[in-house]
Each structure stands twice: as structure tokens, then as C-alpha cells.
Design a protein around this motif. Structure first.
Motif, PDB file in Angstrom:
ATOM      1  N   VAL A 171      41.120  28.740  42.608  1.00 38.11           N
ATOM      2  CA  VAL A 171      41.983  29.820  42.134  1.00 38.11           C
ATOM      3  C   VAL A 171      43.384  29.265  41.922  1.00 38.11           C
ATOM      4  CG1 VAL A 171      43.008  32.075  42.629  1.00 38.11           C
ATOM      5  CG2 VAL A 171      40.680  31.578  43.384  1.00 38.11           C
ATOM      6  N   ALA A 182      41.566  37.926  44.527  1.00 39.22           N
ATOM      7  CA  ALA A 182      40.869  36.899  43.762  1.00 39.22           C
ATOM      8  C   ALA A 182      39.617  36.490  44.531  1.00 39.22           C
ATOM      9  CB  ALA A 182      41.774  35.695  43.520  1.00 39.22           C
ATOM     10  N   SER A 447      44.252  44.063  39.849  1.00 37.28           N
ATOM     11  CA  SER A 447      45.408  43.217  40.097  1.00 37.28           C
ATOM     12  C   SER A 447      46.608  43.723  39.322  1.00 37.28           C
ATOM     13  CB  SER A 447      45.117  41.766  39.682  1.00 37.28           C
ATOM     14  OG  SER A 447      46.268  40.964  39.859  1.00 37.28           O
ATOM     15  N   ILE A 452      45.276  35.130  36.329  1.00 38.03           N
ATOM     16  CA  ILE A 452      44.690  34.492  37.511  1.00 38.03           C
ATOM     17  C   ILE A 452      43.555  33.589  37.039  1.00 38.03           C
ATOM     18  CG2 ILE A 452      43.564  34.854  39.729  1.00 38.03           C
ATOM     19  CD1 ILE A 452      44.858  37.591  39.857  1.00 38.03           C
TER      20      ILE A 452
END
Length: 544
Positions: A171, A182, A447, A452
Motif C-alpha cells: 500500500v 486500505a 475513503s 491509494i
């Protein structure tokens, strides 16, 4: 005189050396690119990965004479997609550039407003924005303030038997992270699993990964445990890591998240191949896997005459006859004397003689006008004004209201608790590792931050296979990111350019110790010479 000159010369040489060291250090930052790669350890790391010298391009183009000098370029690292080897159930590097093997959810969340119920967040496969490895693609969550859901089937279901489970993926919070997750979900193998309808309530076996909102930094490891008596599932949460997780969310670097769950019920959570949390499924989950064998009887009630008072007032105590409950706490000080010069006839405040009634003052509406009060000027030089009163002091005879002393309660029975009975829901599962099999992996996220970056998902039951995949993927990223970071001297010079006062700190850090050493040797030499001159060997004998 000769000693003083020598010390001055040494001091000058020391200061020149300080400047020279700074210049040489800065020059070393501009050495050829391959030497920089060796200093940063990039070449060694790449050789450890088995990628060979062909991944490094150390040639440096000749600089144009008119081109101003700048920071040295980073070593060029050629990207090579990791290839899964050994036993594995899922491997995804996204280097095909498509989402062909992934399914976007077409479902809606329940129990929320229609406007935000859709899983309409965008996903793309693309390079990282500030990629140090051109060609290395990943899955990117593109939308903010949207629900996202995407999933993919495993090559075959994972069965929890005699081998461990290893889940890992990368990530990068490219824009940082304000509030959002995430984490990954390992979707349970059920007859009605439909990836097109993947939502938050879709049954999962394990949820694992980073999550953050505000200043709450989390690294989830949650699994759903099946009650062997009722068949119902309950979420079990691993204890919170003791490690400080803040950096992983703020440094905008790629981090490798790994979960290892072993058949002996032990587990490890790793970030960048370093353990940040570990424990046992039987002892380190909340709520516990197994309920208590006994519980408090819900039908048991405390008797009305149960005495829980450990202390009571002494019923035989009697107030002393000389105890005066009416005596005041403070009394006037009979020994006090009025100071000389005290102005008894003068008030502390007086009307301002210069005050003038406002022209718009209406006595019918505002009442009779009075000049404002100001401190009496005569009192400024006097000990005080007005009627003098003795100051108050504590009354030595004050005792207050009498209370009987406390004694141990002879009837004390302790704090009442309901009796224990056998827990009708008790069970004992000594093998919680044997979780529900799963056959898909999914990301179901909300989010407030976009971009991301996810990459290199891998699920296996062999530790060494997972480590090889990590070295070939995340290890290469780490090497490239490390090579691209400026050297220490370069960072110090950049910081000093932004904050010039740092040059003073740098010079003093080197110069002050050097000066102290020179002064020590100079004064030490002088003292030694003085001692030698005064010793008996260097003086003539004296007559008594």
C-alpha cells in the motif's frame, strides 16, 4: 610567545579543515552514479534479489558546460514484474495493465441514503504518481468520499489445515490519508457468494490491513469465528499493536503488509518484513474465543439485610462535655494594633471631582447622576483608610461539628456478588485456526483520500515463497526509493538553504570541539613547561 603563535596556527588550520570537510562532503555527493548506488546499497540489494547488474544503468551522460550543477541523478532501476513461484493461491501484480480478473461490485449498501449507497468509486490500473520504477503498475483507488468494492477469485479455495496462512500486499498513500482504510477481506467460501454483489455485509473469514481516521492509526487483524454450539459468527479483534504506526500513513512510501497465521494458533503482523504485532488466537483476541465456564446467575439478587459497609460510626462514642460546636472557625486577632497614620475619617474611594454629567443624561430615565468613584489620593501614602478592623486569625479552640469515630463494622459481609452458575453457552474451541475456508479476495472501502495505491497481492501457505515474492516486488521498490533519496550531506545543505541559520549550527558542531581540543593541548603544554622549569633539576640549590 612561540607557543601562542603555534596555537593560533593550529586554530586557523582547524577552522580551515572544518570548511574543507564541508566542501569535500558536498563534492562526494556529486560522484558518479554507480558509486552513489553502491553507497546506498542499491546494487547489493538488487543482487540479493537475483536481478543481476543488468537492472542498473550506471552510465552518466556528459554534462553540458552551460548546464548549472544540480543534485546527482538517482540510479536507474529497471522494473521486472515478480513471478509467482512455489505453492500459492493468489498472485496479482497488475502488470498486465487491466482489471480482467477482477470484478467491480454493482451492489448498493443497505440502510443508508440512496445518494451514497452505490459502490461507484473508481478504480484504475496505473503507475504510481512518483514512481521510482517506471512500468510498475498497481491498483489505484481514484475517488474520494465514495464507496469502493472490487474482488477477485483465488486459484482455488484456501483450507485451514496443517499449513500456515500468509497474506501480503503493498500500500502507498500517495496523497496521505485523512480518513479511510486500505484493508483487504478474504471472502468466505459460501454457496451464495456473488462477487457482483460484494458489499460490506458479504461474509468474510479475515479482514487485515491499515485503517486511519483522525489521529487513530489502526492495523486490523479481525477474523470471524463460528460458535460451534449456535453456528453464529462473531468478530474477533487482535490486540492493538504497541508499535507507533504513524509513519506508515504519512511518509508516502510503499509499505508491505503481511499477516501470518499458524496452525498452532500463533499469529504475526508485519510491516516491511518487521513484526509489529504478534500473539495467539486463544489468548490475544477480543472478545476471547472461548466463553467463561461459569457466569453470574442473572436470577440471584442481593438480600435486603446484606451489609457492605466495612466501617461504621462507633455507637458507644459520646461527645466530650467541653466540645463547643458553636465556636467560630476564625476570630479577631486581639494582639493586632492599628498602624500609625491610619486615616479613619477618609474613605477608600471618593467621587471624581473632574467628572461631568453627560449632556444626554435624562434623570427621569437614568436616575440621579452620580460622579464615578476613584481611589482616594490621600490613601495612597497612608497605611489605610476607613474604619480599622482587627484582622481575623484561626480560632485555636475551633473543633467543628462533633462526629463519632469510625470503627470496623462487626456485621460487614463484604461486597455482594451474585453466585456463579455453569455457563449454558460454554464451549471450548482449542483450534480457532481452523477458520472458514475462503475463495476470494476483496477490497470494500470508503475513503476521504484518493490515489491509494495497492500492489502485489499474494496468498500462500509457504513462508519462503511469500518472502521470495516480497523481495522480487516490494524489495525492488525499496531499493529504488532508497537510491532516489538524497544523501545526508545533500539533505543538510538543502535544509541550510531553506534555513540559513543552520550553517552556524553545522560550523559550531565541528569547530567548537576542535577548538576545545586545541586549547586543551596548548594550555596543557604550557602547564607542563611551567612544571619542568620549577622542578628541582632546573633550579639552583638553596642555602638554609
Amino acid at each position: 610567545m612561540e607557543l601562542n603563535v603555534r596555537c593560533v596556527v593550529l586554530l586557523a588550520v582547524g577552522l580551515c579543515s572544518t570548511l574543507l570537510l564541508t566542501t569535500v562532503a558536498a563534492h562526494q555527493e556529486e560522484e558518479p552514479i554507480m558509486e552513489l548506488a553502491e553507497d546506498m546499497g542499491v546494487e547489493d540489494e538488487l543482487e540479493d534479489l537475483g536481478l543481476g547488474e543488468e537492472l542498473l544503468d550506471g552510465e552518466v551522460e556528459p554534462e553540458d558546460a552551460d548546464t548549472p550543477p544540480g543534485p546527482p541523478p538517482a540510479p536507474k532501476v529497471t522494473y521486472k514484474a515478480p513471478e509467482p513461484m512455489g505453492e500459492h493461491f493468489f498472485a496479482e501484480s497488475f502488470d498486465r495493465g487491466t482489471l480482467d480478473s477482477w470484478v467491480l461490485s454493482k451492489a448498493k449498501k443497505e440502510d443508508i441514503d440512496e445518494d451514497i449507497a452505490k459502490y461507484d468509486g473508481k478504480w484504475e490500473v496505473e503507475d504510481m504518481k512518483d514512481s521510482k520504477l517506471p512500468g510498475d503498475k498497481g491498483l489505484v483507488l481514484k475517488s474520494r468520499a465514495k464507496h469502493h468494492a472490487i474482488s477477485a477469485q483465488l486459484l482455488r479455495p484456501f483450507i485451514f489445515d496443517t499449513k500456515p496462512l500468509i497474506v501480503q500486499y503493498e500500500v502507498n498513500f500517495q496523497q496521505g490519508i485523512d480518513c479511510g482504510g486500505a484493508y483487504v477481506k478474504l471472502l468466505s467460501q459460501t454457496p451464495d457468494l456473488n462477487l457482483d454483489e460484494f458489499v460490506d455485509k458479504t461474509p468474510y473469514t479475515i479482514m487485515f490491513g491499515p485503517d486511519k481516521c483522525g489521529e487513530d492509526y489502526k492495523l486490523h487483524f479481525i477474523f470471524r469465528h463460528k460458535n460451534p454450539k449456535t453456528g453464529e459468527y462473531e468478530e474477533k479483534h487482535a490486540k492493538k499493536p504497541d508499535a507507533d504506526l504513524r509513519t506508515y500513513y504519512t511518509d508516502k512510501k510503499t509499505h508491505l503488509y503481511t499477516l501470518v497465521v499458524n496452525p498452532d494458533n500463533s499469529f504475526e503482523v508485519l510491516v516491511d518484513q518487521t513484526v509489529v504485532n504478534s500473539g495467539n488466537l486463544l489468548t490475544d483476541m477480543t472478545p476471547p474465543i472461548n466463553p467463561a465456564a461459569e457466569i453470574e446467575d442473572p436470577d440471584d439478587h442481593k438480600p435486603e439485610d446484606w451489609d457492605e459497609r466495612p466501617k461504621i460510626q462507633d455507637p458507644d462514642a459520646v461527645k466530650p462535655e467541653d466540645w463547643d460546636e458553636d465556636a467560630p472557625k476564625q476570630i479577631p486577632d486581639e494582639d493586632a494594633v492599628k498602624p500609625d497614620g491610619w486615616l479613619d475619617d477618609q474613605p477608600e474611594y471618593t467621587s471624581d471631582p473632574d467628572a461631568v454629567k453627560p449632556e444626554d443624561w435624562d434623570e427621569d430615565m437614568d436616575g440621579e447622576w452620580e460622579a464615578p468613584q476613584i481611589p482616594n489620593a490621600l490613601c495612597e501614602t497612608a497605611p489605610g483608610c476607613g474604619a480599622w478592623q482587627r484582622p481575623m486569625i484561626d480560632n485555636p479552640n475551633y473543633k467543628g461539628k462533633w462526629k463519632a469515630p469510625m470503627i470496623d463494622n462487626p456485621n460487614y459481609q463484604g461486597v455482594w456478588k451474585p453466585r456463579k452458575i455453569a455457563n449454558p453457552d460454554f464451549f471450548e474451541d482449542l483450534h480457532p485456526f481452523r477458520m472458514t475456508p475462503f475463495n476470494a479476495v476483496g477490497l470494500e472501502l470508503w475513503s476521504m483520500s484518493s490515489d491509494i495505491f495497492f500492489d502485489n497481492f499474494f496468498i500462500t501457505n509457504e513462508r519462503h515463497t511469500a518472502e521470495r515474492w516480497a523481495n522480487d516486488g516490494w524489495g525492488l521498490k525499496k531499493a529504488a526509493e532508497g537510491a532516489a533519496e538524497p544523501g545526508l550531506v545533500n539533505q543538510m545543505m538543502t535544509a541550510a538553504d531553506e534555513r540559513p541559520w543552520l550553517w552556524v549550527v553545522y560550523v559550531l558542531t565541528v569547530a567548537v570541539p576542535l577548538i576545545l581540543i586545541i586549547v586543551f593541548f596548548c594550555t596543557g603544554k604550557k602547564q607542563e613547561d611551567d612544571v619542568l622549569r620549577r622542578s628541582p633539576r632546573n633550579t639552583k640549590g638553596r642555602k638554609d
